[in-house]
Design an enzyme around this catalytic site. Structure first.
Site, PDB file in Angstrom:
ATOM      1  N   CYS A  28      -2.737   2.512  -5.960  1.00 33.65           N
ATOM      2  CA  CYS A  28      -1.766   1.635  -5.310  1.00 33.65           C
ATOM      3  C   CYS A  28      -0.405   1.744  -5.983  1.00 33.65           C
ATOM      4  O   CYS A  28      -0.317   1.993  -7.188  1.00 33.65           O
ATOM      5  CB  CYS A  28      -2.257   0.193  -5.371  1.00 33.65           C
ATOM      6  SG  CYS A  28      -3.550  -0.168  -4.183  1.00 33.65           S
TER       7      CYS A  28
ATOM      8  N   CYS B 202       0.863  -1.183   0.000  1.00 32.11           N
ATOM      9  CA  CYS B 202       0.000   0.000   0.000  1.00 32.11           C
ATOM     10  C   CYS B 202       0.896   1.229   0.000  1.00 32.11           C
ATOM     11  O   CYS B 202       2.076   1.129  -0.342  1.00 32.11           O
ATOM     12  CB  CYS B 202      -0.993  -0.008   1.156  1.00 32.11           C
ATOM     13  SG  CYS B 202      -0.249   0.074   2.781  1.00 32.11           S
TER      14      CYS B 202
ATOM     15  N   CYS C 164      -4.981  -0.903  -1.409  1.00 31.42           N
ATOM     16  CA  CYS C 164      -5.509   0.460  -1.430  1.00 31.42           C
ATOM     17  C   CYS C 164      -6.967   0.470  -1.907  1.00 31.42           C
ATOM     18  O   CYS C 164      -7.367  -0.334  -2.746  1.00 31.42           O
ATOM     19  CB  CYS C 164      -4.677   1.331  -2.363  1.00 31.42           C
ATOM     20  SG  CYS C 164      -2.909   1.267  -1.984  1.00 31.42           S
TER      21      CYS C 164
END
Length: 401
Positions: free
Chosen positions: A88, A11, A83
């Protein structure tokens, strides 16, 4: 297709979601799987992530944030991005890619109180855990999974395992599942087998609790983890039409089998309830005798089981169970999800069982281990030497009256 063996959770900040995923994956996936996490703009690990994992018995205090630039793409075969509201980070290399959109629980909003912030992390933890459990089910056989401290994961593993047994009508794990094809080896008589509905005898157990429960006509009996109903049906004959037998099990497929047999044979003094033995769906002080056959060891909170038993027993009531106890510290290879479902990894020592019972309020505790049961245990996980570490025992106790 080979199962993933090196996973990267990715992330942005590597401070919350990916840290939760790393900790959960280390607990839920096979130990042979290498797990790490990283971010494109790493910051410190959020203390709420560490606290949320600690609630499940996962120690994440040594986890650290790191940059995705420091991860060698050649070392990773699977990348999972987490995400939801951001783009991401990209990851170079030929790794397989999965995306689990998880809302970011982290927030610096001063209006959020600590309890509200922790609740956000718990919600993210629960969402990631569901993804991981589905991922685990797809890629890793049960025998490869590690033992976990997460109570809900333990219960689900046991529920899945014995659901398979109920649907197949026999054990589905090697020679395991506390299975004994010939129950006379556990102390049952041929006339017992003939008296119970044929579908109720799945060969599960480690003893015969009815052999020392001394059931009397008119008594109310509770069976913990009643399965397909074998012991309940035998108990119903002993307590007679004036008595009552309640079976509690958390596996719907087992209850379906038991209820069908009870209806088919017109056994009106037997009922089966869906529930967990740590939270019994039974009224206070309503039961004369509690029996169980090789089930308490499967519970992630055995002390809670005995507290519940004490609650539902009438004053002067008694406990009579057959269970597995540890006679030596378990080696690492027997601390797996499969060994737990096969009644080995969750075994407490006789001293621990006694302590749980006495803390709950029981008196007259007697625990009798049976050395000859090791021959039976050997068949549950062949080649594991489980019989060197656990044995069947009869456990008796009374609630003061």
């Amino acid at each position: 297709m080979n199962p993933p063996r090196s996973i990267l959770f990715l992330c942005v900040a590597n401070s919350a979601r990916s840290q939760l995923a790393e900790g959960l994956a280390r607990a839920l996936l096979p130990r042979s799987v290498r797990v790490q996490s990283a971010g494109s703009a790493p910051t410190r690990v959020r203390p709420q992530a560490i606290e949320a994992l600690a609630e499940l018995g996962i120690d994440a205090r040594e986890q650290r944030s790191k940059s995705v630039a420091d991860v060698d793409p050649a070392d990773i075969d699977t990348v999972i991005t987490l995400c939801a509201e951001q783009v991401c980070p990209a990851f170079l290399g030929r790794a397989a890619r999965l995306h689990w959109p998880i809302d970011d629980p982290a927030s610096d909003d001063p209006a959020l109180c600590p309890a509200e912030l922790l609740a956000r992390f718990r919600a993210a933890r629960a969402a990631i855990r569901e993804h991981l459990l589905a991922f685990r089910e797809r890629h890793y056989p049960r025998e490869d999974r590690p033992m976990t401290n997460d109570p809900e994961t333990i219960r689900q593993d046991v529920r899945d395992h014995y659901g398979d047994v109920a649907r197949q009508g026999s054990s589905c794990c090697g020679g395991g599942s506390c299975q004994v094809p010939d129950p006379t080896r556990l102390g049952y008589r041929d006339e017992d087998l003939a008296a119970a509905p044929a579908g109720s005898n799945l060969g599960l157990g480690c003893g015969n609790p009815l052999g020392f429960a001394a059931l009397r006509p008119g008594e109310t009996v509770l069976d913990l983890g009643s399965g397909a109903g074998f012991d309940c049906f035998l108990a119903s004959r002993k307590v007679g039409p004036a008595g009552r037998v309640i079976g509690v099990d958390m596996t719907p497929d087992m209850l379906q089998r038991a209820r069908a047999d009870a209806a088919r044979h017109g056994l009106g003094n037997v009922e089966f309830r869906l529930g967990e033995i740590e939270h019994l769906p039974v009224a206070d002080q309503s039961v004369d005798v509690v029996v169980s056959n090789c089930v308490v060891n499967l519970s992630p909170d055995q002390a809670a089981v005995y507290r519940e038993v004490f609650r539902v027993l009438k004053p002067g009531g008694r406990l009579a169970i057959a269970d597995v106890v540890a006679t030596a510290p378990l080696p690492e290879h027997l601390r797996s999800a499969a060994a737990h479902s096969c009644c080995v990894a969750g075994a407490a020592s006789a001293e621990q069982v006694r302590a749980h019972l006495e803390a709950a309020g029981f008196t007259g505790v007697r625990i009798t281990a049976h050395e000859q049961s090791r021959e039976v245990v050997r068949e549950w996980l062949p080649g594991s030497r489980a019989e060197d570490y656990v044995a069947s025992a009869y456990v008796e106790a009374h609630k003061p009256g």
